[in-house]
Design a protein around this motif. Structure first.
Motif, PDB file in Angstrom:
ATOM      1  N   THR A 283       0.806  -1.203   0.000  1.00 10.79           N
ATOM      2  CA  THR A 283       0.000   0.000   0.000  1.00 10.79           C
ATOM      3  C   THR A 283       0.850   1.269   0.000  1.00 10.79           C
ATOM      4  O   THR A 283       0.370   2.327  -0.364  1.00 10.79           O
ATOM      5  N   ILE A 284       2.103   1.172   0.404  1.00  8.73           N
ATOM      6  CA  ILE A 284       2.952   2.355   0.439  1.00  8.73           C
ATOM      7  C   ILE A 284       3.755   2.480  -0.857  1.00  8.73           C
ATOM      8  O   ILE A 284       3.658   3.455  -1.575  1.00  8.73           O
ATOM      9  N   THR A 285       4.540   1.486  -1.177  1.00 10.59           N
ATOM     10  CA  THR A 285       5.364   1.543  -2.384  1.00 10.59           C
ATOM     11  C   THR A 285       5.834   0.139  -2.773  1.00 10.59           C
ATOM     12  O   THR A 285       6.111  -0.682  -1.900  1.00 10.59           O
ATOM     13  N   PRO A 286       5.925  -0.149  -4.065  1.00 12.96           N
ATOM     14  CA  PRO A 286       6.446  -1.451  -4.508  1.00 12.96           C
ATOM     15  C   PRO A 286       7.944  -1.439  -4.731  1.00 12.96           C
ATOM     16  O   PRO A 286       8.467  -2.287  -5.447  1.00 12.96           O
ATOM     17  N   ILE A 287       8.641  -0.488  -4.164  1.00 15.36           N
ATOM     18  CA  ILE A 287      10.082  -0.395  -4.371  1.00 15.36           C
ATOM     19  C   ILE A 287      10.816  -0.725  -3.081  1.00 15.36           C
ATOM     20  O   ILE A 287      10.281  -0.615  -1.982  1.00 15.36           O
ATOM     21  N   ASP A 288      12.054  -1.133  -3.235  1.00 19.21           N
ATOM     22  CA  ASP A 288      12.909  -1.495  -2.111  1.00 19.21           C
ATOM     23  C   ASP A 288      14.242  -0.796  -2.322  1.00 19.21           C
ATOM     24  O   ASP A 288      15.074  -1.249  -3.101  1.00 19.21           O
ATOM     25  N   GLY A 289      14.437   0.302  -1.636  1.00 22.80           N
ATOM     26  CA  GLY A 289      15.644   1.092  -1.874  1.00 22.80           C
ATOM     27  C   GLY A 289      15.559   1.753  -3.242  1.00 22.80           C
ATOM     28  O   GLY A 289      14.624   2.478  -3.531  1.00 22.80           O
ATOM     29  N   ASN A 290      16.533   1.483  -4.093  1.00 20.38           N
ATOM     30  CA  ASN A 290      16.480   2.017  -5.452  1.00 20.38           C
ATOM     31  C   ASN A 290      16.176   0.919  -6.468  1.00 20.38           C
ATOM     32  O   ASN A 290      16.471   1.052  -7.651  1.00 20.38           O
TER      33      ASN A 290
ATOM     34  N   PRO B 285      21.542   8.409 -17.437  1.00 19.32           N
ATOM     35  CA  PRO B 285      23.002   8.586 -17.452  1.00 19.32           C
ATOM     36  C   PRO B 285      23.553   8.805 -16.049  1.00 19.32           C
ATOM     37  O   PRO B 285      22.857   9.253 -15.139  1.00 19.32           O
ATOM     38  N   LYS B 286      24.827   8.490 -15.879  1.00 16.22           N
ATOM     39  CA  LYS B 286      25.554   8.667 -14.620  1.00 16.22           C
ATOM     40  C   LYS B 286      24.873   7.922 -13.472  1.00 16.22           C
ATOM     41  O   LYS B 286      24.812   8.415 -12.342  1.00 16.22           O
ATOM     42  N   ASP B 287      24.341   6.729 -13.787  1.00 14.53           N
ATOM     43  CA  ASP B 287      23.710   5.865 -12.782  1.00 14.53           C
ATOM     44  C   ASP B 287      22.540   6.552 -12.076  1.00 14.53           C
ATOM     45  O   ASP B 287      22.280   6.325 -10.885  1.00 14.53           O
ATOM     46  N   THR B 288      21.841   7.411 -12.791  1.00 13.88           N
ATOM     47  CA  THR B 288      20.681   8.097 -12.229  1.00 13.88           C
ATOM     48  C   THR B 288      19.530   7.121 -12.041  1.00 13.88           C
ATOM     49  O   THR B 288      19.179   6.374 -12.953  1.00 13.88           O
ATOM     50  N   VAL B 289      18.946   7.102 -10.842  1.00 18.15           N
ATOM     51  CA  VAL B 289      17.768   6.281 -10.548  1.00 18.15           C
ATOM     52  C   VAL B 289      16.762   7.152  -9.811  1.00 18.15           C
ATOM     53  O   VAL B 289      17.087   7.726  -8.766  1.00 18.15           O
ATOM     54  N   SER B 290      15.563   7.269 -10.361  1.00 18.16           N
ATOM     55  CA  SER B 290      14.518   8.081  -9.732  1.00 18.16           C
ATOM     56  C   SER B 290      13.199   7.331  -9.772  1.00 18.16           C
ATOM     57  O   SER B 290      12.963   6.529 -10.680  1.00 18.16           O
ATOM     58  N   PHE B 291      12.354   7.605  -8.788  1.00 18.09           N
ATOM     59  CA  PHE B 291      11.030   7.005  -8.726  1.00 18.09           C
ATOM     60  C   PHE B 291       9.966   8.098  -8.722  1.00 18.09           C
ATOM     61  O   PHE B 291      10.139   9.153  -8.108  1.00 18.09           O
ATOM     62  N   TYR B 292       8.877   7.820  -9.399  1.00 21.05           N
ATOM     63  CA  TYR B 292       7.735   8.723  -9.421  1.00 21.05           C
ATOM     64  C   TYR B 292       6.472   7.896  -9.192  1.00 21.05           C
ATOM     65  O   TYR B 292       6.401   6.740  -9.597  1.00 21.05           O
ATOM     66  N   GLN B 293       5.487   8.518  -8.538  1.00 20.79           N
ATOM     67  CA  GLN B 293       4.212   7.854  -8.315  1.00 20.79           C
ATOM     68  C   GLN B 293       3.069   8.803  -8.641  1.00 20.79           C
ATOM     69  O   GLN B 293       3.159  10.007  -8.386  1.00 20.79           O
ATOM     70  N   ALA B 294       2.005   8.239  -9.209  1.00 25.97           N
ATOM     71  CA  ALA B 294       0.815   9.026  -9.522  1.00 25.97           C
ATOM     72  C   ALA B 294      -0.411   8.219  -9.107  1.00 25.97           C
ATOM     73  O   ALA B 294      -0.418   6.990  -9.211  1.00 25.97           O
TER      74      ALA B 294
END
Length: 209
Positions: A104-111, A197-206
């Protein structure tokens, strides 16, 4: 012969002033270089952020298109999981040991994604059909970013649901209406993971309803 003029004795004052001026100029140059480096780093970070935001917008729109299309053309399909479309009809997922993990909060674990999340890649080109993991290379857009997404229906279990009477998170469409006349919509959450690029990892939620 006229008497020879006595030479002025050098006191070293000009040399001292020159050294002081040289030190000041050196410090000013160092400060200017550091300022330029910091400005370039800020500009680079802003460019990376804009790139991830643009890629996330594309992924969110493609996920929204599929969700709206299915809700109109074949709403019954939203009652069951569709791994090829990165969709789950519930906000829990089966863990490694077979137990249900709350999502219910997020399906991610760290990055990274949590285990067993059936995410798919957004196609950066025309068409809204998602790409599988085998087509990961095709998911990279012209700027070097790729977006994966996962759609969840905010319900505790799969199957057909009536928004007014279900174990689901629902949105009241007319807040000022009496309860008897109120209509509700199911809530869906889209989570997007961007790699760039440059190992960029970002998460977004809607949240959609």
């Amino acid at each position: 012969m006229p008497p020879l003029a006595l030479k002025n004795t050098q006191k070293g004052l000009v040399l001292l002033i020159s050294l002081i001026v040289l030190v000041v100029m050196t410090l000013a140059a160092i400060a200017l270089v550091r300022s330029m480096i910091a400005s370039n780093q800020i500009a680079n970070n802003l460019a990376l952020r804009q790139g991830t935001t643009a890629a996330a917008d594309v992924a969110l729109e493609k996920a929204r298109f599929w969700l709206v299309d299915r809700s109109i053309q074949a709403p019954a399909e939203l009652n069951n999981a569709s791994d090829k479309n990165g969709y789950s009809p519930k906000n829990t997922i089966t863990g490694i040991n077979g137990s249900e993990l709350p999502m219910t909060i997020t399906p991610i674990d760290g990055n990274k994604w949590r285990a067993n999340v059936p995410w798919v890649y957004a196609n950066p080109n025309k068409g809204n059909a998602p790409l599988s993991g085998a087509d990961e290379d095709k998911a990279v857009n012209s700027s070097g970013y790729k977006a994966a997404y996962f759609i969840q229906r905010s319900c505790a279990s799969a199957g057909q649901k009536t928004p007014n009477r279900s174990a689901c998170d629902i949105q009241k469409m007319s807040p000022n209406e009496p309860e008897a006349n109120s209509e509700y919509q199911m809530i869906y959450k889209v989570t997007v993971r961007i790699e760039g690029p440059k190992d960029t990892v970002s998460f977004y939620q809607a949240t959609l309803f």
